[in-house]
Motif scaffolding. Structure first.
Motif, PDB file in Angstrom:
ATOM      1  N   ARG A  84      11.172  11.046  -7.773  1.00 38.65           N
ATOM      2  CA  ARG A  84      12.100  11.543  -8.777  1.00 38.65           C
ATOM      3  C   ARG A  84      11.910  10.767 -10.090  1.00 38.65           C
ATOM      4  NH1 ARG A  84      17.533  11.480  -5.031  1.00 38.65           N
ATOM      5  NH2 ARG A  84      16.838  13.019  -3.506  1.00 38.65           N
ATOM      6  N   VAL A  85      12.354  11.365 -11.231  1.00 45.31           N
ATOM      7  CA  VAL A  85      12.236  10.722 -12.542  1.00 45.31           C
ATOM      8  C   VAL A  85      13.623  10.498 -13.101  1.00 45.31           C
ATOM      9  CG1 VAL A  85       9.993  11.721 -13.067  1.00 45.31           C
ATOM     10  CG2 VAL A  85      12.060  12.970 -13.699  1.00 45.31           C
ATOM     11  N   ASP A  86      13.668   9.615 -14.121  1.00 44.03           N
ATOM     12  CA  ASP A  86      14.929   9.303 -14.790  1.00 44.03           C
ATOM     13  C   ASP A  86      15.433  10.536 -15.549  1.00 44.03           C
ATOM     14  OD1 ASP A  86      17.029   8.223 -16.056  1.00 44.03           O
ATOM     15  OD2 ASP A  86      15.973   6.497 -16.883  1.00 44.03           O
ATOM     16  N   ASP A  87      16.721  10.825 -15.441  1.00 47.27           N
ATOM     17  CA  ASP A  87      17.294  11.991 -16.100  1.00 47.27           C
ATOM     18  C   ASP A  87      17.267  11.882 -17.618  1.00 47.27           C
ATOM     19  OD1 ASP A  87      17.786  13.231 -13.749  1.00 47.27           O
ATOM     20  OD2 ASP A  87      19.882  12.585 -13.584  1.00 47.27           O
ATOM     21  N   SER A  88      17.133  10.650 -18.170  1.00 46.19           N
ATOM     22  CA  SER A  88      17.137  10.488 -19.620  1.00 46.19           C
ATOM     23  C   SER A  88      15.942  11.186 -20.269  1.00 46.19           C
ATOM     24  CB  SER A  88      17.136   8.997 -19.988  1.00 46.19           C
ATOM     25  OG  SER A  88      15.959   8.369 -19.500  1.00 46.19           O
ATOM     26  N   GLY A  89      14.786  11.201 -19.603  1.00 48.68           N
ATOM     27  CA  GLY A  89      13.613  11.895 -20.141  1.00 48.68           C
ATOM     28  C   GLY A  89      13.857  13.380 -20.264  1.00 48.68           C
ATOM     29  N   LYS A  90      14.487  13.966 -19.282  1.00 47.24           N
ATOM     30  CA  LYS A  90      14.800  15.393 -19.321  1.00 47.24           C
ATOM     31  C   LYS A  90      15.806  15.683 -20.432  1.00 47.24           C
ATOM     32  CE  LYS A  90      16.395  19.188 -16.368  1.00 47.24           C
ATOM     33  NZ  LYS A  90      17.403  19.668 -17.338  1.00 47.24           N
ATOM     34  N   LEU A  91      16.757  14.753 -20.636  1.00 46.89           N
ATOM     35  CA  LEU A  91      17.758  14.936 -21.683  1.00 46.89           C
ATOM     36  C   LEU A  91      17.106  14.968 -23.062  1.00 46.89           C
ATOM     37  CD1 LEU A  91      20.736  15.100 -22.520  1.00 46.89           C
ATOM     38  CD2 LEU A  91      20.789  12.596 -22.540  1.00 46.89           C
ATOM     39  N   VAL A  92      16.145  14.060 -23.276  1.00 44.33           N
ATOM     40  CA  VAL A  92      15.448  14.028 -24.572  1.00 44.33           C
ATOM     41  C   VAL A  92      14.676  15.315 -24.795  1.00 44.33           C
ATOM     42  CG1 VAL A  92      13.624  12.876 -25.880  1.00 44.33           C
ATOM     43  CG2 VAL A  92      15.317  11.519 -24.652  1.00 44.33           C
ATOM     44  N   ARG A  93      13.986  15.797 -23.759  1.00 43.71           N
ATOM     45  CA  ARG A  93      13.217  17.044 -23.901  1.00 43.71           C
ATOM     46  C   ARG A  93      14.129  18.225 -24.182  1.00 43.71           C
ATOM     47  NH1 ARG A  93      10.318  14.681 -19.645  1.00 43.71           N
ATOM     48  NH2 ARG A  93      11.444  15.922 -18.097  1.00 43.71           N
ATOM     49  N   ASP A  94      15.261  18.250 -23.539  1.00 42.96           N
ATOM     50  CA  ASP A  94      16.223  19.325 -23.789  1.00 42.96           C
ATOM     51  C   ASP A  94      16.727  19.286 -25.235  1.00 42.96           C
ATOM     52  OD1 ASP A  94      15.956  20.172 -21.202  1.00 42.96           O
ATOM     53  OD2 ASP A  94      17.790  19.201 -20.460  1.00 42.96           O
ATOM     54  N   PHE A  95      16.934  18.058 -25.745  1.00 40.81           N
ATOM     55  CA  PHE A  95      17.425  17.933 -27.122  1.00 40.81           C
ATOM     56  C   PHE A  95      16.363  18.377 -28.126  1.00 40.81           C
ATOM     57  CE2 PHE A  95      18.848  15.370 -30.874  1.00 40.81           C
ATOM     58  CZ  PHE A  95      20.057  16.025 -31.044  1.00 40.81           C
ATOM     59  N   TYR A  96      15.092  18.055 -27.845  1.00 36.61           N
ATOM     60  CA  TYR A  96      14.004  18.527 -28.700  1.00 36.61           C
ATOM     61  C   TYR A  96      13.961  20.054 -28.725  1.00 36.61           C
ATOM     62  CZ  TYR A  96      11.984  13.845 -29.092  1.00 36.61           C
ATOM     63  OH  TYR A  96      11.774  12.524 -29.381  1.00 36.61           O
ATOM     64  N   THR A  97      14.179  20.647 -27.573  1.00 36.70           N
ATOM     65  CA  THR A  97      14.180  22.109 -27.494  1.00 36.70           C
ATOM     66  C   THR A  97      15.286  22.702 -28.363  1.00 36.70           C
ATOM     67  OG1 THR A  97      13.302  22.015 -25.230  1.00 36.70           O
ATOM     68  CG2 THR A  97      14.347  24.089 -25.928  1.00 36.70           C
ATOM     69  N   ILE A  98      16.450  22.079 -28.308  1.00 36.43           N
ATOM     70  CA  ILE A  98      17.588  22.550 -29.119  1.00 36.43           C
ATOM     71  C   ILE A  98      17.284  22.392 -30.604  1.00 36.43           C
ATOM     72  CG2 ILE A  98      20.000  22.088 -29.714  1.00 36.43           C
ATOM     73  CD1 ILE A  98      20.449  21.301 -26.787  1.00 36.43           C
ATOM     74  N   LEU A  99      16.698  21.246 -30.999  1.00 37.16           N
ATOM     75  CA  LEU A  99      16.368  21.012 -32.417  1.00 37.16           C
ATOM     76  C   LEU A  99      15.374  22.042 -32.928  1.00 37.16           C
ATOM     77  CD1 LEU A  99      16.085  17.115 -32.605  1.00 37.16           C
ATOM     78  CD2 LEU A  99      17.935  18.562 -33.456  1.00 37.16           C
ATOM     79  N   ASN A 100      14.347  22.344 -32.122  1.00 34.95           N
ATOM     80  CA  ASN A 100      13.362  23.355 -32.534  1.00 34.95           C
ATOM     81  C   ASN A 100      14.008  24.720 -32.675  1.00 34.95           C
ATOM     82  OD1 ASN A 100      11.158  21.597 -32.651  1.00 34.95           O
ATOM     83  ND2 ASN A 100      10.745  21.815 -30.452  1.00 34.95           N
ATOM     84  N   GLN A 101      14.932  25.025 -31.775  1.00 34.48           N
ATOM     85  CA  GLN A 101      15.631  26.309 -31.838  1.00 34.48           C
ATOM     86  C   GLN A 101      16.501  26.388 -33.088  1.00 34.48           C
ATOM     87  OE1 GLN A 101      18.075  27.076 -28.421  1.00 34.48           O
ATOM     88  NE2 GLN A 101      18.750  29.086 -29.128  1.00 34.48           N
ATOM     89  N   VAL A 102      17.235  25.330 -33.374  1.00 33.47           N
ATOM     90  CA  VAL A 102      18.108  25.292 -34.554  1.00 33.47           C
ATOM     91  C   VAL A 102      17.292  25.368 -35.834  1.00 33.47           C
ATOM     92  CG1 VAL A 102      19.653  23.790 -35.879  1.00 33.47           C
ATOM     93  CG2 VAL A 102      19.999  24.089 -33.416  1.00 33.47           C
ATOM     94  N   ASN A 103      16.087  24.792 -35.827  1.00 36.48           N
ATOM     95  CA  ASN A 103      15.238  24.783 -37.024  1.00 36.48           C
ATOM     96  C   ASN A 103      14.739  26.168 -37.386  1.00 36.48           C
ATOM     97  OD1 ASN A 103      13.819  23.378 -39.124  1.00 36.48           O
ATOM     98  ND2 ASN A 103      11.939  23.643 -37.936  1.00 36.48           N
ATOM     99  N   THR A 104      14.648  27.067 -36.417  1.00 40.90           N
ATOM    100  CA  THR A 104      14.121  28.415 -36.671  1.00 40.90           C
ATOM    101  C   THR A 104      15.218  29.450 -36.887  1.00 40.90           C
ATOM    102  OG1 THR A 104      14.004  28.815 -34.284  1.00 40.90           O
ATOM    103  CG2 THR A 104      12.027  27.940 -35.362  1.00 40.90           C
ATOM    104  N   GLU A 105      16.451  29.104 -36.559  1.00 38.18           N
ATOM    105  CA  GLU A 105      17.553  30.058 -36.690  1.00 38.18           C
ATOM    106  C   GLU A 105      18.311  29.832 -37.999  1.00 38.18           C
ATOM    107  OE1 GLU A 105      20.073  29.909 -33.315  1.00 38.18           O
ATOM    108  OE2 GLU A 105      18.485  30.346 -31.856  1.00 38.18           O
ATOM    109  N   ASP A 106      19.036  30.855 -38.427  1.00 35.47           N
ATOM    110  CA  ASP A 106      19.862  30.742 -39.631  1.00 35.47           C
ATOM    111  C   ASP A 106      21.137  29.970 -39.314  1.00 35.47           C
ATOM    112  OD1 ASP A 106      18.043  32.219 -41.097  1.00 35.47           O
ATOM    113  OD2 ASP A 106      19.024  34.133 -40.642  1.00 35.47           O
ATOM    114  N   ILE A 107      21.585  29.204 -40.270  1.00 42.27           N
ATOM    115  CA  ILE A 107      22.828  28.455 -40.096  1.00 42.27           C
ATOM    116  C   ILE A 107      24.004  29.430 -40.121  1.00 42.27           C
ATOM    117  CG2 ILE A 107      24.336  26.714 -41.124  1.00 42.27           C
ATOM    118  CD1 ILE A 107      21.862  25.386 -42.281  1.00 42.27           C
TER     119      ILE A 107
END
Length: 533
Positions: A84-107
């Motif tokens: 198993r891996v540390d959950d913090s790595g998955k949390l960071v990847r999830d946050f990157y995904t959210i940032l990329n999504q927010v960067n492409t969408e309109d505010i």
């Protein structure tokens, strides 16, 4: 690690002093275990325990809290042993995904922005924002801040442009008081130079300087610095040319403040019979074409797409629209051979320079048949100031420019130039200058940005002799990081740019090189509150 066997061989005790394993005790039933089985058990333990030690060491090196029991060690090593891996790595990847999504969408349009980051944190706690809403908040706040900073920068550039284009109250006061003195004081109207010295105005054995300006204070600094720096001031002749409205004040200043033993002549453009509309097309263009006046005096923001313009580009455009570029005094240098028909060699100076060394050797420079001795501005240590080629001044999308001009050709500087007028009169420099002025007028000023240097760069092609850069140091009016040691060593320093030393926007650390030549004890300067800052 230690193994202890009981005397009866019925138990084995494993102990450690490293803090990871406190005690392990294995009881051996004599009836059911043989020595061979015991031996194999010991071998297996001896094989497994080093691995346990290594894993615990890895955990410790990675910053995990020390464990003092098997229970703690199991909680730490269990996920690793099970892949198993540390959950913090998955949390960071999830946050990157959210940032990329927010960067492409309109505010979202209904998104209300907090006033500060602390308010954002407070709202997050109160409203339980999810990660996506938080990311939208951050993005919107940053974009708002960038927009405000950009608008502030453009406003600063506009204010600086107006400050550079205006006349300071003290200098305006000086001109008015001296003009009044000219009308009421006979000494202020005395002939310059005295009648007995008039023949020297055309004596080519003297060193003739020409200065065209409507700034009395600046003119006094140029003349004073030249005389004080000269080893032979008695050989200096200054020809100061000004416009009609400033003539009386300029004459008063040099009549009441002589710079003996140098000779000073003051003339207004209205006193040159040669300066007519027929001989100087720029006069008619300035007076008759409203488009030119609107370009230089109109609204510099209207119609400009600031969202697609960088502050540096906008600043360059503002400087190109300085009203001084439609002043005849600024174009006057191209007519020197006709204005001074009896002179063979002169040094032309701008009014925003200071002379720090004797310029007598300039008259000894062999121009090798060229007309214009000037410092080239495409070579030098200062990449910001000394990196100018023709491409920096001309619009090469214009077909006439692209056809006739090499973008990589080295530019040179106005401000301190040695002109061989005798050789100049044998050329077509003035006619070439006028041709390109007319072509630029026909193209609605789209061929070049800055006023008088671009047509001169073309007109003097093949007629420029490079001189050593130490004679003329540029950039003190726009280069804040100017090398002070180089300033001290330069023969002539030039405050070209908007930050003139007589303006409040001038650079404080560079102003003393100019103010040292201002006579602050003079009554006119004191009464106009021109103070040493």
């Amino acid at each position: 690690m230690q193994l202890r066997f009981s005397p009866s061989m019925r138990s084995i005790t494993i102990s450690s002093t490293n803090g990871f394993i406190d005690l392990m005790k294995i009881k051996v039933a004599a009836r059911h275990i043989s020595y061979r089985t015991l031996f194999h058990t010991i071998l297996i333990l001896a094989f497994l325990l080093p691995f346990v030690f290594i894993l615990t060491a890895v955990v410790t090196l990675e910053g995990v809290n020390k464990c003092s029991s098997f229970d703690c060690l199991g909680r730490r090593l269990g996920p690793r042993l099970l892949g198993r891996v540390d959950d913090s790595g998955k949390l960071v990847r999830d946050f990157y995904t959210i940032l990329n999504q927010v960067n492409t969408e309109d505010i979202p349009t209904d998104l209300k922005l907090p006033d500060s980051f602390s308010h954002l944190i407070s709202e997050m706690k109160d409203n339980q924002y999810d990660a996506k809403t938080f990311a939208f908040m951050l993005r919107a706040m940053m974009e708002k801040l960038e927009k405000e900073m950009r608008e502030s920068k453009f406003a600063e550039l506009m204010n600086k442009h107006f400050a550079a284009s205006s006349i300071p109250k003290g200098i305006h006061c000086l001109s008015l008081r001296l003009t009044d003195e000219y009308s009421s004081n006979a000494h202020a109207r005395k002939q310059l130079p005295p009648p007995e010295l008039l023949p020297l105005l055309s004596d080519n054995s003297y060193h003739h300087f020409i200065l065209a300006t409507d700034n009395i204070l600046a003119a006094s600094v140029v003349v004073t610095s030249a005389v004080q720096s000269s080893k032979v001031p008695e050989k200096i002749v200054f020809h100061v040319i000004t416009d009609k409205k400033t003539y009386a004040g300029m004459h008063s200043w040099f009549a009441l403040n002589p710079v003996s033993p140098a000779i000073v002549e003051v003339k207004g453009v209205h006193q040159f019979d040669w300066l007519t509309r027929e001989n100087v097309p720029v006069l008619e263009a300035v007076e008759n074409q409203n488009g030119i006046r609107n370009y230089y005096h109109g609204n510099h923001v209207a119609g400009a797409n600031l969202s697609d313009t960088t502050p540096r580009t906008f600043a360059s455009k503002l400087q190109a629209r300085s009203p001084k570029y439609i002043s005849l005094l600024n174009h006057l240098r191209i007519y020197l051979p006709e204005l001074f028909p009896n002179l063979d060699k002169v040094v032309f100076l701008d009014d925003d320079i200071v002379i720090q060394q004797d310029l007598t050797p300039l008259w000894e420079i062999d121009l090798q048949g060229k007309v214009n001795g000037a410092v080239e501005t495409c070579r030098g240590e200062d990449e910001w100031v000394m990196s100018k080629h023709f491409r920096n001044y001309f619009n090469f999308s214009h077909p006439l420019v692209a056809k006739n001009i090499d973008p990589e050709e080295c530019a040179w500087a106005y401000g301190m130039n040695i002109f061989d007028l005798k050789t100049w009169r044998k050329t077509k420099i003035r006619e070439t200058y006028h041709y390109w002025l007319r072509e630029n007028l026909k193209s609605n000023l789209t061929m070049w940005k800055l006023g008088t240097l671009p047509p001169a760069l073309i007109a003097f092609r093949g007629h420029v002799h490079p001189i050593d850069p130490s004679w003329h140091m540029l950039g003190l009016g726009y280069q804040n990081k100017t090398n002070i040691e180089r300033v001290k060593k330069a023969a002539v320093i030039h405050y070209n740019g908007q930050s003139k030393p007589w303006l409040q926007i001038g650079f404080e650390h560079l102003r003393p090189f100019w103010t040292k030549y201002v006579n602050y004890s003079n009554d006119f300067i004191r009464n106009c509150h021109i103070m040493d800052s």
